[in-house]
Structures are given as structure tokens and as C-alpha cells.
Design an enzyme around this catalytic site. Sequence first.
Site, short mmCIF file in Angstrom:
data_model
loop_
_atom_site.label_atom_id
_atom_site.label_comp_id
_atom_site.label_asym_id
_atom_site.label_seq_id
_atom_site.Cartn_x
_atom_site.Cartn_y
_atom_site.Cartn_z
N CYS A 41 0.89 -1.16 0.00
CA CYS A 41 0.00 0.00 0.00
C CYS A 41 0.93 1.21 0.00
O CYS A 41 1.46 1.59 1.04
CB CYS A 41 -0.89 -0.01 1.24
SG CYS A 41 -1.88 1.48 1.41
N PHE A 42 1.18 1.77 -1.18
CA PHE A 42 2.15 2.86 -1.30
C PHE A 42 1.78 4.07 -0.45
O PHE A 42 2.64 4.72 0.11
CB PHE A 42 2.35 3.28 -2.76
CG PHE A 42 3.32 2.41 -3.49
CD1 PHE A 42 4.68 2.64 -3.39
CD2 PHE A 42 2.88 1.36 -4.26
CE1 PHE A 42 5.59 1.84 -4.06
CE2 PHE A 42 3.78 0.55 -4.94
CZ PHE A 42 5.14 0.79 -4.84
N VAL A 43 0.48 4.39 -0.36
CA VAL A 43 0.09 5.55 0.45
C VAL A 43 0.23 5.27 1.95
O VAL A 43 0.24 6.20 2.74
CB VAL A 43 -1.35 6.04 0.13
CG1 VAL A 43 -1.43 6.59 -1.28
CG2 VAL A 43 -2.37 4.96 0.35
N UNK A 44 0.35 4.00 2.32
CA UNK A 44 0.51 3.64 3.73
C UNK A 44 1.94 3.80 4.21
O UNK A 44 2.18 3.99 5.39
CB UNK A 44 0.10 2.19 3.97
N THR A 45 2.91 3.68 3.30
CA THR A 45 4.31 3.77 3.71
C THR A 45 4.71 5.23 3.85
O THR A 45 4.07 6.11 3.31
CB THR A 45 5.24 3.06 2.70
OG1 THR A 45 5.07 3.66 1.42
CG2 THR A 45 4.95 1.58 2.63
#
Length: 158
Positions: A41-45
Site C-alpha cells: 500500500c504505497f500511500v501507507u508507507t
Amino acid sequence: MSIFDGKKVIIIGDRDGIPGPAMAECLKGTGAEVVYSATECFVUTAAGAMDLENQNRVKSFTEQYGAENMIVLVGAAEAESAGLAAETVTAGDPTFAGPLAGVQLGLRVFHAVEPEFKDSVDSAVYDEQIGMMEMVLDVDSIIAEMKSIREQFGKYND
């Protein structure tokens, strides 16, 4: 002959973009070997940066197989996230937090919507696995970002 023939591929998919299994399915029959696949989840990192474990995998597989034999595929939903991932595997971790901080691997890196990938795989499989997402992503921005990173930092631009 495909750019994927005989290459070792690391897939970093995106939960909100192109997932890892979709890209892996497309690569069947290309002569590439998927050595690692993850869907993040790119927006989570942190600020869209590449996960530290994935950086470690990229580094260790590159040491094992040689940078000239590697290709990294990303499936990020946004050009900025795709660019950060591409920069990480070419110029080093821009956040200076992970194993690739200051490590300039210069790897070949492509996004799943780029023609270099799309034209190398079976079109029917691509349409089935990725076609729907391609319609909602800003493909032109992603392609421009990826091309820019490769031109600046890529060592294997064949």
C-alpha cells in the site's frame, strides 16, 4: 526477443494500483523469472517511500544475480509513488532510511502500464489482468516520470 528474456524480476505491486500477481501472470511466457513479488500500500508507507524490507530484497537479489540481470516492475497507482520506487532502485533511497540509502544500483525499472512492459507480454493476458486499471491510472504521467528517472539514474537503458 523481449527485454525480459533471461532476466530476474522483482515485482513491487500496489494495492491501489497494479497488484503483484497481475504483473506476475503477464510475465509468464516471457523468459523472465520472478524472484520476488509483493503488493504494498504505497500511500501507507512513509511518504510513499519503498518499504525497508523490499529495499533489502532488491539489494540482496541484485547482489546474488548481478544488476545487469535484474528488472524491477512497479505497479504504483500514482506517478509520484512510481517515481520514488524507481529512484530507490536506481539512485538509492531518497529518504536515506533504508538499506538502499546511498546505494546506486542503476537497475532497469518499469511500470506495468509502460509500453516496454505492455509490448513484451501477451496482450490478452495484459488486458485481462491490467486493462481495467490502465483505464483509471494517469498513464501519461506515470510513463513520463518513469522515463525521467531511467534517463537520470539508469545504468542499463537498453
